[in-house]
Design an enzyme around this catalytic site. Structure first.
Site, mmCIF file in Angstrom:
data_model
loop_
_atom_site.group_PDB
_atom_site.id
_atom_site.type_symbol
_atom_site.label_atom_id
_atom_site.label_comp_id
_atom_site.label_asym_id
_atom_site.label_seq_id
_atom_site.Cartn_x
_atom_site.Cartn_y
_atom_site.Cartn_z
ATOM 1 C CG MET A 27 -5.440 -0.642 -9.890
ATOM 2 S SD MET A 27 -4.844 -0.250 -8.223
ATOM 3 C CE MET A 27 -5.560 1.305 -7.804
ATOM 4 C CG ASP A 49 -6.493 -8.866 -4.606
ATOM 5 O OD1 ASP A 49 -6.642 -7.999 -3.739
ATOM 6 O OD2 ASP A 49 -6.983 -9.953 -4.707
ATOM 7 C CB THR A 50 -4.513 -4.732 -9.920
ATOM 8 O OG1 THR A 50 -5.028 -5.999 -10.305
ATOM 9 C CG2 THR A 50 -3.567 -4.225 -11.104
ATOM 10 C CB VAL A 51 -0.355 -1.648 -7.459
ATOM 11 C CG1 VAL A 51 -0.472 -2.105 -6.293
ATOM 12 C CG2 VAL A 51 0.826 -2.291 -8.082
#
Length: 524
Positions: free
Chosen positions: A428, A346-348
């Site tokens: 990501m 969970d990353t952008v």
């Protein structure tokens, strides 16, 4: 050139400016900022902040950020560490005395002080042109009016909704459930936070009512955070690290990120003639899996807070050569013991290049889906759980402790060739990111793929005792890997998501955006 009879994406070409990121609204926001006279840093900040409204399970102002960039007309890469520290009263022994062997992922203990806002304020002032108020205006408008939930976002939102608790459920589960694709998501309380930031600067977030709201949420969960911890938040400049691969230089952010592990992995793989292999064959997937096991083990042993890390061990080519010698083409290495961090995706990530060829590579995250699951009551600020990246092993460089930064999985990157920066990029996916960086680089250097094809290509990842292969691999590869001793599984969700912008010698920009996400590359 791709086969136009098969579904896929073409690279995007432009000359004056470009953005690639995981949501179209953020890409459009960045381009609008460039066309208004902002530079790449302005555009990256504006796009990143709006991603927190478009993809709140992935990122937000309660999270951390790392940034690499080049000033206009320069190939000297600069870095800023926007990750937060553990509170001053953090005590590993107190957690061990409670019988814990890891920092709880959903507890206040996992919440380090959010660092992204401090980083954005610092960079808007030191590197930007338009000012923080102009950069936050698009996100304020989006939070008030609402953004339609994109398909991949909706899938992840539903899958991570159970992590939300208390006030977080009220703010992020409209109507008591995860929104479906096309549903409008509004965050008026966050709009108010951003308005105060725009008019008052960083102090509006780290001091006063907004900080008190976050502190109250943490105290209710037994947190030991103080007003002084929040007021003392500070982003710190850093010196990028680099390693070579097939004539290209992979530039990464230094610890406490895991960029050194990406360099080590690439340099291990450089000991093998990957170009002679089938890019989707079992030999390449096996070598990559074995190399990552060794690089992951080194990461877990040596990477930590910058004051405690030993990245030189990982970036030394001699280390890569010694580890490569341990890999057998006909046998599977046992998985090293996992000392820290649960693997999550969970990353952008956002990258922008402007007309002056300032390049920005920015990654921004709240770690697990919806972070700690804890949100402040009044303003709905989701607090990340990066403290879960610490270990409770006594004496370890990454041991939980007062004022320390934990091992981070998020890593922005750039490629440099002949001293010239040719591509800001990021992949990501939590612990997958070093493998993603090395595979993207290998796809380009060994197999001649353009950036879009390099992102499109199926992925493999050795993770937690299994070898995850996306569905794009042929069955023959799966069978051959199983015969070697790998436990092959198809991952429930795609492995990561990437973005890249190639800066060609001609001055043309070539953007690529991962189809595993909802985003795109846009240029003008």
């Amino acid at each position: 050139m791709r086969d136009f009879q098969i579904p896929g994406r073409s690279p995007v070409f432009a000359t004056r400016g470009m953005c690639a990121t995981s949501h179209p609204l953020a890409a459009l926001t960045a381009i609008d900022i460039l066309r208004r006279g902002g530079n790449a840093m302005d555009a990256a900040i504006a796009g990143a902040v709006i991603l927190g409204i478009c993809e709140p399970h992935m990122t937000g102002i309660g999270g951390d950020a790392f940034v690499l960039w080049t000033p206009p007309g320069s190939d000297k890469v600069q870095a800023l560490n926007g990750s937060g520290r553990a509170p001053g009263a953090a005590d590993a022994q107190a957690l061990r005395d409670r019988g814990l062997d890891a920092v709880p992922e959903d507890g206040a203990e996992a919440v380090t002080i959010p660092g992204a806002v401090e980083a954005f304020c610092h960079l808007a002032e030191s590197e930007g042109r338009l000012g923080l108020d102009a950069l936050l205006a698009p996100a304020i408008d989006a939070a008030e009016r609402g953004v339609p939930v994109a398909p991949r976002v909706a899938m992840d939102w539903a899958g991570d909704a159970d992590r939300l608790s208390g006030a977080a459920r009220e703010h992020y589960l409209p109507g008591g459930r995860a929104p479906s694709p096309g549903t409008l998501f509004r965050a008026p309380a966050q709009a108010e936070v951003l308005r105060r930031l725009a008019s008052q600067g960083r102090r509006a977030f780290y001091e006063g009512e907004i900080a008190e709201d976050m502190l109250a949420a943490l105290a209710a969960r037994g947190g030991v955070h103080t007003a002084e911890d929040f007021a003392g938040a500070e982003a710190t400049p850093a010196a990028p690290i680099a390693g070579s691969y097939r004539g290209r230089e992979l530039v990464e952010h230094p610890p406490n990120g895991q960029g050194a592990a990406a360099i080590l992995l690439a340099q291990i793989l450089a000991q093998f003639d990957l170009a002679a292999l089938d890019p989707l064959g079992p030999e390449r997937a096996h070598l990559e899996a074995e190399a990552w096991k060794l690089a992951e083990d080194a990461r877990n042993r040596f990477l930590a807070d910058p004051a405690h890390a030993d990245a030189a061990k990982l970036t030394d080519p001699a280390t890569a050569r010694r580890l490569a010698a341990l890999i057998r083409p006909d046998a599977v290495l046992p998985d090293p013991a996992a000392l820290t961090e649960a693997i999550h995706r969970d990353t952008v990530y956002i990258t922008v290049v402007d007309r002056d060829r300032m390049a920005v590579s920015l990654i921004y995250s709240i770690y697990h889906g919806f972070g700690s699951g804890i949100a402040s009551e009044k303003f709905g600020i989701l607090l990340h759980n990066r403290g879960a990246g610490f270990t409770l092993e006594q004496g370890h460089p990454n041991e939980y402790g007062p004022g320390k930064r934990p091992l981070h999985t998020i890593i922005p990157a750039m490629l440099r060739e002949g001293g010239r920066v040719t591509m800001p990029f990021g992949v990501m996916g939590g612990g997958y990111q070093p493998t993603g960086h090395a595979r993207f680089l290998s796809n380009i250097a060994d197999f001649g793929m353009d950036p879009q094809a390099a992102l499109d290509a199926p992925r493999a990842f050795a993770d937690g005792g299994v070898l995850k292969l996306e569905r794009g691999y042929p069955d023959s590869t799966r069978r051959a890997l199983e015969a070697l001793g790998h436990q092959v599984v198809t991952p429930e969700r795609p492995l990561g998501g990437g973005q890249a912008i190639m800066i060609r010698d001609s001055g043309v920009l070539e953007g690529a955006s991962d189809p595993r996400k909802d985003g795109c590359a846009l240029g003008y």
